[in-house]
Design a protein around this motif. Structure first.
Motif, PDB file in Angstrom:
ATOM      1  N   ARG A 205       0.834  -1.211   0.000  1.00  0.00           N
ATOM      2  CA  ARG A 205       0.000   0.000   0.000  1.00  0.00           C
ATOM      3  C   ARG A 205       0.867   1.259   0.000  1.00  0.00           C
ATOM      4  O   ARG A 205       0.577   2.230  -0.714  1.00  0.00           O
TER       5      ARG A 205
ATOM      6  N   ASP B 134       2.350   1.693  -3.469  1.00  0.00           N
ATOM      7  CA  ASP B 134       1.335   2.170  -4.411  1.00  0.00           C
ATOM      8  C   ASP B 134       1.085   3.661  -4.229  1.00  0.00           C
ATOM      9  O   ASP B 134       0.910   4.401  -5.208  1.00  0.00           O
ATOM     10  N   ASP B 135       1.060   4.106  -2.970  1.00  0.00           N
ATOM     11  CA  ASP B 135       0.845   5.525  -2.697  1.00  0.00           C
ATOM     12  C   ASP B 135       1.990   6.369  -3.243  1.00  0.00           C
ATOM     13  O   ASP B 135       1.775   7.411  -3.871  1.00  0.00           O
TER      14      ASP B 135
END
Length: 257
Positions: A216, A219-220
């Protein structure tokens, strides 16, 4: 099959990608670049800029090898074919030539418009940014245990109609840099991803919760970098001149990076 401008431009791109990826020792493009010069010349006026693209790369390679006379010869031929990237000619590799009268003479022959000069600065600045972001991504990925694969964020290629053909040469350099850096990033990412996948299969204590957090977070970061790259897209300044004028004085340009 007969050459076209597009097919020969693709060939130049391929040669530059190999050169940037493998280095001149492993992928010596000298013979192929001479072939590009000959084939670009055979295309007539439409291919002059491609012949110049081959000449300028030969010139930079010769200078890097300490072959100053040969380097200046190729750069002079490149300028005769329309090369006018005065920003590139302020790079660290070329600065030692600035005191050579022969180099000064070829530099003084170049002509450029304000709008094209703006794009040259943007292209070289963006190549420097991409190189730094590859280094930053390598640091960010230390200790990352997920199996995701991150791409290198890339700003879009300018689409304006340039006033001089020299811009087309530097756009190929820009595109080849993007391709070479993207391949380097993907190679490292696939190695990390496959290694983490293998470890997760044999390690009963593998921290899957952390792997999901890492994914996550990655991805950010990827999304933020891509938005930033898109926001850096080249925008032509209103009123930027289209009049051909001499390049800025030799030594007056700070090379981006």
């Amino acid at each position: 099959m007969a050459d076209t401008v597009n097919s020969l431009a693709t060939r130049v791109h391929e040669l530059l990608v190999a050169l940037f990826t493998q280095g001149p020792a492993a992928a010596d493009p000298t013979r192929d670049l001479h072939d590009v010069v000959a084939r670009g010349t055979a295309l007539g006026p439409d291919g002059m800029w491609l012949a110049a693209a081959g000449q300028v790369t030969l010139g930079f390679l010769a200078v890097a090898r300490g072959q100053t006379d040969q380097g200046i010869h190729h750069l002079d031929a490149a300028v005769a074919g329309g090369y006018n990237d005065c920003v590139a000619l302020h790079s660290a590799a070329i600065r030692p030539l600035h005191h050579d009268p022969r180099f000064q003479a070829l530099y003084q022959r170049m002509r450029i418009t304000t709008a094209d000069l703006d794009e040259f600065f943007w292209l070289h600045q963006e190549m420097a940014i991409m190189t730094r972001e590859v280094q930053d991504a390598a640091v960010d990925n230390i200790g990352r245990i997920d199996s995701g694969v991150s791409m290198l964020a890339q700003a879009p290629m300018p689409t304006r109609e340039p006033h001089t053909a020299g811009v087309l040469i530097s756009r190929i350099d820009f595109a080849a840099t993007q391709t070479a850096l993207q391949r380097a990033v993907l190679k490292a990412e696939f190695q990390r991803s496959s290694g983490n996948t293998s470890l997760s299969l044999i390690d009963d204590s593998w921290d899957y919760s952390r792997a999901r957090r890492d994914a996550r977070h990655a991805d950010d970061l990827d999304s933020r970098r891509q938005r930033a790259a898109e926001a850096r897209a080249f925008v032509e300044r209103p009123g930027a001149g289209a009049l051909l004028v001499p390049c800025p004085p030799l030594g007056s340009i700070t090379f981006p990076g």
